[in-house]
Design an enzyme around this catalytic site. Sequence first.
Site, PDB file in Angstrom:
ATOM      1  N   SER A 116      -5.990   3.680   4.275  1.00 38.27           N
ATOM      2  CA  SER A 116      -5.369   2.791   3.281  1.00 38.27           C
ATOM      3  C   SER A 116      -6.425   2.013   2.496  1.00 38.27           C
ATOM      4  CB  SER A 116      -4.388   1.818   3.950  1.00 38.27           C
ATOM      5  OG  SER A 116      -3.527   1.254   2.987  1.00 38.27           O
TER       6      SER A 116
ATOM      7  N   SER B  46       0.795  -1.234   0.000  1.00 37.77           N
ATOM      8  CA  SER B  46       0.000   0.000   0.000  1.00 37.77           C
ATOM      9  C   SER B  46       0.825   1.280   0.000  1.00 37.77           C
ATOM     10  CB  SER B  46      -0.951   0.015   1.199  1.00 37.77           C
ATOM     11  OG  SER B  46      -2.036  -0.859   0.975  1.00 37.77           O
TER      12      SER B  46
ATOM     13  N   LYS C  13       0.183   3.849  -2.695  1.00 36.80           N
ATOM     14  CA  LYS C  13      -0.840   4.894  -2.637  1.00 36.80           C
ATOM     15  C   LYS C  13      -0.249   6.294  -2.511  1.00 36.80           C
ATOM     16  CE  LYS C  13      -4.018   1.455  -0.894  1.00 36.80           C
ATOM     17  NZ  LYS C  13      -4.459   0.722   0.297  1.00 36.80           N
TER      18      LYS C  13
END
Length: 396
Positions: free
Chosen positions: A114, A59, A62
Amino acid sequence: MRLWVLVALLVFVTQGLGAAAAAAAPPPQVVAGAAILMEADTGQVLYAKNPDARMYPASTTKILTALIALERCDLDEEVRVPPGFTGIDGSAVYLREGEVFTVRDLLYALLVHSANDAAVVLAEHVAGSVDAFARLMNKKAASTGARHSHFVNPNGLPDENHYTTARDLALIARAAMRQPTFREIVATKSYVLPEREDPKALRHLWNTNKLLWRYEGANGIKTGYTTQAQQCLVASARREGRELIAVVLGSVGNNVWTDATALLDYGFDGFTRSQIVGANRSVASVKVAYGARDVALVTASPFVWSFPTGEPSPAVRWDVRLPRPVTAPVQKGQELGSLVLYSGARRLGAVPLLAADDVPRALWASWWFWTGVGGCGLLLVRYRNYRRRRRYLFRR
């Protein structure tokens, strides 16, 4: 293009780095498969472990997704969850078809909670499809200097063609942290989404980055985890005007927090910042072709560097480099070259050099000057011929 190197101007001992009684701090031992510690403002690398090894980012992807969305969208722009949207695996805020959010709300869901589904909705809003957005991601990553990464989705879910390096991820994070809104979001501990159609839908979001509570000066950035990537963290902290970025990839369990903490401590405690050259400092005077006078070169900005605390003060030298000879006219503030700084054989970096003053073309270098000279010469010749003819006539 040929590079004109004028002269190595100076060798000096950097100020404020006097010999310390204590020995330099040893580098930290981290569990992560790859890690890097970088100065946010200069990009100087203070620590690296397998910094260019190909790793899965999970993640932490991102960060790049948010950066692109911020550059291409208005924060108050409304985004409707598209028809047929059925959700995304992993962490989510459980977006439903037809729901409407602002780009701002989706960014908070993306970076604080997230949310994988927020990443996909943003990607489709920005580029029309995930594939098209991935192309934007790769182009943007390359523009930050991250040239050993490849992205295929906006959330970091596992794919063998979705990878990065610790160095690349630090460069992407460094670029993102220049965005004030990004900085604000990743430093936010909690956020509440607006009222949703389903009163039971998730609204209260808590940041997954535990360092925001545990580490003095922590101000970001993003966590990540998948089975393939293991524990990942891009962390940042700011103390006394100095900001560091630590990237930890492929760590195990809670070691991700101790790894990042050890790196940040090493940067803040193990290095001393020194301003090697100040802004607007005159470092050379160079000839100006066709100019009325020489021009002084001054630094466009200060140059600072971090040296290990406890080591002997290093000698730093600099070279003035001009890509081409300087030709009049020159305008004050015009960039003419660079000041390149070295410590031993190591290149530390460079500072742009600007013209300190205007330098007009010299009078003799102007076309009208020579036209005037030629015209005056012609008149003189004609006048002398006229006088000769007059004398000849009088003699007769």
